[in-house]
Design a protein around this motif. Structure first.
Motif, PDB file in Angstrom:
ATOM      1  N   UNK A  35      -6.642 -57.287  37.413  1.00 49.48           N
ATOM      2  CA  UNK A  35      -7.715 -57.547  38.311  1.00 49.48           C
ATOM      3  C   UNK A  35      -8.411 -56.465  39.108  1.00 49.48           C
ATOM      4  N   UNK A  36      -7.552 -55.312  39.251  1.00 55.07           N
ATOM      5  CA  UNK A  36      -8.017 -54.164  39.916  1.00 55.07           C
ATOM      6  C   UNK A  36      -9.118 -53.475  39.100  1.00 55.07           C
ATOM      7  N   UNK A  37      -9.280 -53.721  37.841  1.00 58.39           N
ATOM      8  CA  UNK A  37     -10.021 -53.014  37.069  1.00 58.39           C
ATOM      9  C   UNK A  37     -11.183 -53.918  36.417  1.00 58.39           C
ATOM     10  N   UNK A  38     -11.084 -55.390  36.989  1.00 57.47           N
ATOM     11  CA  UNK A  38     -12.185 -56.474  36.503  1.00 57.47           C
ATOM     12  C   UNK A  38     -12.858 -56.763  37.644  1.00 57.47           C
ATOM     13  N   UNK A  39     -14.257 -57.420  37.020  1.00 60.76           N
ATOM     14  CA  UNK A  39     -15.025 -58.099  38.140  1.00 60.76           C
ATOM     15  C   UNK A  39     -14.362 -59.571  38.117  1.00 60.76           C
ATOM     16  N   UNK A  40     -13.621 -59.791  38.970  1.00 54.70           N
ATOM     17  CA  UNK A  40     -12.872 -61.075  39.129  1.00 54.70           C
ATOM     18  C   UNK A  40     -13.624 -61.907  40.217  1.00 54.70           C
ATOM     19  N   UNK A  41     -13.645 -63.283  39.910  1.00 54.80           N
ATOM     20  CA  UNK A  41     -14.051 -64.233  41.152  1.00 54.80           C
ATOM     21  C   UNK A  41     -13.702 -65.566  40.837  1.00 54.80           C
ATOM     22  N   UNK A  42     -13.412 -66.276  41.852  1.00 59.00           N
ATOM     23  CA  UNK A  42     -13.001 -67.541  41.889  1.00 59.00           C
ATOM     24  C   UNK A  42     -13.720 -68.364  41.068  1.00 59.00           C
ATOM     25  N   UNK A  43     -12.963 -69.225  40.098  1.00 59.12           N
ATOM     26  CA  UNK A  43     -13.873 -69.978  38.965  1.00 59.12           C
ATOM     27  C   UNK A  43     -13.669 -69.361  37.645  1.00 59.12           C
ATOM     28  N   UNK A  44     -13.351 -68.197  37.694  1.00 60.38           N
ATOM     29  CA  UNK A  44     -13.199 -67.516  36.349  1.00 60.38           C
ATOM     30  C   UNK A  44     -11.795 -66.951  36.136  1.00 60.38           C
ATOM     31  N   UNK A 257      -9.412 -59.304  50.721  1.00 60.02           N
ATOM     32  CA  UNK A 257      -8.776 -60.353  49.300  1.00 60.02           C
ATOM     33  C   UNK A 257      -8.973 -61.721  49.384  1.00 60.02           C
ATOM     34  N   UNK A 258      -8.388 -62.288  50.576  1.00 57.64           N
ATOM     35  CA  UNK A 258      -8.511 -63.960  50.736  1.00 57.64           C
ATOM     36  C   UNK A 258      -9.596 -64.301  51.483  1.00 57.64           C
ATOM     37  N   UNK A 259      -9.725 -63.585  52.752  1.00 55.31           N
ATOM     38  CA  UNK A 259     -10.666 -63.988  53.650  1.00 55.31           C
ATOM     39  C   UNK A 259     -12.180 -63.721  52.967  1.00 55.31           C
ATOM     40  N   UNK A 260     -12.385 -62.615  52.715  1.00 54.35           N
ATOM     41  CA  UNK A 260     -13.735 -62.147  52.195  1.00 54.35           C
ATOM     42  C   UNK A 260     -14.167 -62.419  50.510  1.00 54.35           C
ATOM     43  N   UNK A 261     -12.943 -62.428  49.837  1.00 52.90           N
ATOM     44  CA  UNK A 261     -13.084 -62.930  48.348  1.00 52.90           C
ATOM     45  C   UNK A 261     -13.376 -61.429  47.510  1.00 52.90           C
ATOM     46  N   UNK A 262     -13.138 -60.345  48.081  1.00 52.91           N
ATOM     47  CA  UNK A 262     -13.021 -59.247  47.321  1.00 52.91           C
ATOM     48  C   UNK A 262     -11.646 -58.921  46.552  1.00 52.91           C
ATOM     49  N   UNK A 263     -11.443 -59.777  45.680  1.00 53.65           N
ATOM     50  CA  UNK A 263     -10.090 -59.966  44.984  1.00 53.65           C
ATOM     51  C   UNK A 263      -9.629 -58.411  44.245  1.00 53.65           C
ATOM     52  N   UNK A 264     -10.733 -58.134  43.611  1.00 47.93           N
ATOM     53  CA  UNK A 264     -10.535 -56.781  42.646  1.00 47.93           C
ATOM     54  C   UNK A 264     -10.021 -55.557  43.703  1.00 47.93           C
ATOM     55  N   UNK A 265     -10.893 -55.424  44.762  1.00 47.44           N
ATOM     56  CA  UNK A 265     -10.742 -54.283  45.445  1.00 47.44           C
ATOM     57  C   UNK A 265      -9.279 -54.480  46.320  1.00 47.44           C
TER      58      UNK A 265
END
Length: 297
Positions: A35-44, A257-265
């Motif tokens: 995930x650190x190297x991908x454009x990951x978002x909830x739902x994918x 990660x959890x509150x703002x949704x920047x899972x990759x970062x």
């Protein structure tokens, strides 16, 4: 090889559940590092997300990130400087108690705070230190002083975190040292007494060298905590008034990660922290083996 497995088959059976749990909860989740190297978002899914290379590591150029790193190192170094030697000294003092009943009582009392969750500890601290009705501020007012906003003052946050960590974990961490002390040959102390050695001399020349391998192992395992101060302790005590000094890597990852949704970062930050921890463990183990010949491997 097969003969060895058959010989120790019941030992392997006993450790099998731990190996399975380690594999399920430590190795399989490592697939999420991508995930650190991908454009990951909830739902994918992790596997269907697009690769974006090093874009998630842009936090390195963020000024706030380096403030968080500074806060993390500041708190962790303080906790290490006070928290590492204190259990050793406490174990040495407990070992010198002669009355068996009182010795067990002291051990039990020192262990007890370990079983409190950090939420409970945070509630206790808030009850004692709050401006309105806190026991500490009531005592300060009664002696003619001005109440102190402990929970919202930057100067008091770090001492509060370090002291609460010492109170909660110092007694529990003495277990390993007390167990190591019991393995020392009592005849060494008898010989030292015959030679006229006092208590301090016995501790210096017999007890401390006897538990040095344990100290080395605990030191190696403690070094990675220099960048992991513990979100479970920090987060319940953090508020907008003290966030400037309370925000550490763990809370930074949680917020982004959890509150703002920047899972990759957030995953990228966690990956960098894990790599640094690994380097610290390897370096400390190498230095320990060179200095006293003791290490984890």
């Amino acid at each position: 090889m097969l003969a060895r497995v058959l010989k120790y088959r019941w030992q392997y059976v006993m450790i099998l559940p731990a190996v399975v749990l380690l594999f399920l909860f430590n190795y399989i989740p490592m697939a999420g590092i991508q995930i650190a190297f991908k454009d990951f978002a909830i739902g994918s899914s992790i596997w269907s997300s697009h690769w974006i290379g090093w874009d998630n590591f842009a936090f390195i150029h963020d000024e706030q990130f380096w403030k968080v790193v500074k806060n993390t190192l500041y708190i962790s170094v303080l906790k290490f400087l006070f928290g590492f030697p204190l259990p050793i000294m406490l174990a040495l003092m407990i070992n010198e108690l002669k009355h068996a009943g009182f010795k067990r009582f002291v051990q039990s009392v020192s262990y007890l705070p370990h079983f409190f969750s950090w939420i409970v500890v945070a509630y206790i601290l808030q009850s004692f230190l709050t401006l309105d009705g806190g026991l500490v501020n009531d005592l300060i007012v009664k002696v003619g002083g001005e109440p102190v906003f402990f929970l919202g003052t930057n100067e008091w946050f770090r001492p509060m975190i370090v002291s609460s960590g010492l109170w909660k974990e110092a007694g529990w961490n003495t277990i390993l040292y007390l167990a190591a002390i019991t393995t020392i040959d009592p005849q060494l102390y008898e010989a030292a007494k015959v030679e006229g050695a006092g208590k301090l001399a016995q501790i210096r020349h017999i007890t401390l060298p006897g538990i040095l391998p344990t100290i080395s192992i605990v030191l190696i395992l403690s070094i990675p905590s220099l960048i992991q101060v513990g979100m479970d302790q920090i987060y319940p005590m953090m508020n907008p008034a003290n966030q400037e000094v309370a925000d550490v890597l763990d809370t930074y990852v949680l917020r982004n990660g959890l509150q703002q949704g920047y899972f990759g970062m957030a995953t990228a930050v966690g990956l960098v922290s894990s790599v640094i921890s690994l380097i610290l463990v390897l370096s400390t183990n190498t230095m320990s083996k060179k200095i006293n010949g003791e290490g984890l491997w």
